[in-house]
Design an enzyme around this catalytic site. Structure first.
Site, PDB file in Angstrom:
ATOM      1  CE  LYS A 269      -4.389  -1.647   1.754  1.00  0.00           C
ATOM      2  NZ  LYS A 269      -5.395  -1.552   2.807  1.00  0.00           N
TER       3      LYS A 269
ATOM      4  CE  LYS B  74      -9.335 -12.440  -4.243  1.00  0.00           C
ATOM      5  NZ  LYS B  74      -8.806 -12.050  -2.950  1.00  0.00           N
TER       6      LYS B  74
ATOM      7  CE  LYS C 104     -14.582  -4.509  -3.078  1.00  0.00           C
ATOM      8  NZ  LYS C 104     -15.430  -4.772  -1.940  1.00  0.00           N
TER       9      LYS C 104
END
Ligand code: TRP
Length: 336
Positions: free
Chosen positions: A119, A201, A204
């Site tokens: 991140k 994977k 969204k």
């Protein structure tokens, strides 16, 4: 004399961040199991809105997404009277315990968290201390309820391991205070892949809208997305290496119907991919129908959501306060 042993149900806890509406992958991999677990375990499920602050989001969007995620949890059939369903920021014990646990977490071990490193790379302009502290807050979420089990995906395993280490360290210093949580290994949630690139994977955040199915997609949208799912040129429904697209569709179909791969292969012998895709779409539509219908009712009823959140927060506070006080006392804070 007959002995009656009343065993306390084991406690399962998990939180989900209030990002956009989950995909079919999130549902089959996690949420569907939450629903099943709620029958056999003492379940605590929450919306991790404090964790969501670690990357900057528009405040109105965060509020909307928190409400939507709570409505979605309630739509799963989790009963706020039977299970605890709550919003993290409504329960102050999490943040308070997190501060204490910060002082039992080493800078070095927190620096080794791969999600923090990833991140930090992704949000290089905002490597805030919250992002660094994220796993300690997560440890507090877990330990403050004396959770026995935490269902976690691969990306959260390291965080759970850290929570276990913090619990052990604290218990070692102050005597038994926290239950050391185990990862939940029950029916393993399925790993659902993108419909357009079956090697990655289902996500969204995929730029291609056809790659993922939202749990709230309408039947006609679901049919279209499966129609355009990537397959292969063999035109034979069987589970095999190299047939990633078909394997993924078979996994989805299996999760929705309960049929195993052999049974699916038999049922579709001699049939083409068109028939199979239509059947998968139909199975997914039926699987998601109750969730979508419940959601539509619940999201329109703000008073019900507010009431459910209040009940959840009150119950969560009651359970977690005991542990917080125990920890406060052990470290030497003067109790009120
Ligand atoms: N970090 C988790 C995720 O993003 C969400 C989360 C927060 C969580 N607190 C938790 C998961 C406690 C399990 C237990 O998926």
């Amino acid at each position: 004399m007959e002995e009656i042993i009343q065993e306390r149900k084991k406690r399962v806890l998990s939180l989900i961040q209030p990002t956009s509406i989950p995909t079919l992958g999130n549902y089959l991999g996690a949420l569907k199991n939450w629903q099943k677990m709620s029958k056999d375990y003492d379940c605590i499920f929450g919306v991790a809105d404090l964790h969501a602050l670690t990357v900057h989001v528009d405040p109105a969007t965060l509020r909307r997404q928190t409400t939507e995620m709570l409505a979605l949890l309630l739509s799963l059939g989790l009963d706020p009277q039977e299970n605890i369903v709550f919003v993290q920021s409504h329960v102050h014990t999490h943040s308070e315990l997190a501060w204490i646990l910060n002082c039992y977490t080493q800078f070095g071990e927190a620096s080794r968290m791969t999600q923090f490193k990833e991140k930090s790379r992704k949000h290089a302009d905002n490597i805030n201390v919250g992002l660094f502290d994220y796993p300690v807050l997560m440890a507090a979420d877990i330990l403050v309820y004396q959770s026995d089990f935490v269902p976690v995906g691969d990306d959260q395993k390291q965080h759970l391991e850290l929570a276990r280490n913090i619990a052990d360290r604290f218990n070692g210093a102050h005597g038994q205070t926290f239950t050391v949580p185990e990862p939940f290994i029950g029916q393993k949630g399925a790993r659902i892949m993108s419909l357009q690139d079956p090697l990655s994977k289902m996500s969204k955040s995929d730029v291609n809208p056809k790659a993922s199915v939202s749990v709230l997609d309408t039947p006609d949208v679901i049919v279209k997305k499966f129609k355009s799912a990537v397959t292969d040129s063999e035109a034979c429904v069987r589970y095999a290496e190299g047939k990633d697209g078909i394997n993924n569709l078979m996994t989805i179909y299996s999760c929705c119907t309960g049929l195993d791969y052999d049974e699916i292969e038999k049922d579709f012998e001699g049939k083409g991919y068109g028939d199979f895709k239509a059947a998968v779409a139909e199975a997914v539509i039926e699987e998601l129908r109750p969730l979508r219908e419940n959601y539509q009712k619940i999201i329109a009823d703000k008073a019900f959501i507010t009431e459910a959140a209040a009940i959840g927060a009150e119950r969560a506070l009651r359970v977690s306060q005991k542990t917080l006080q125990k920890a406060q006392k052990k470290v030497g804070l003067l109790l009120k």
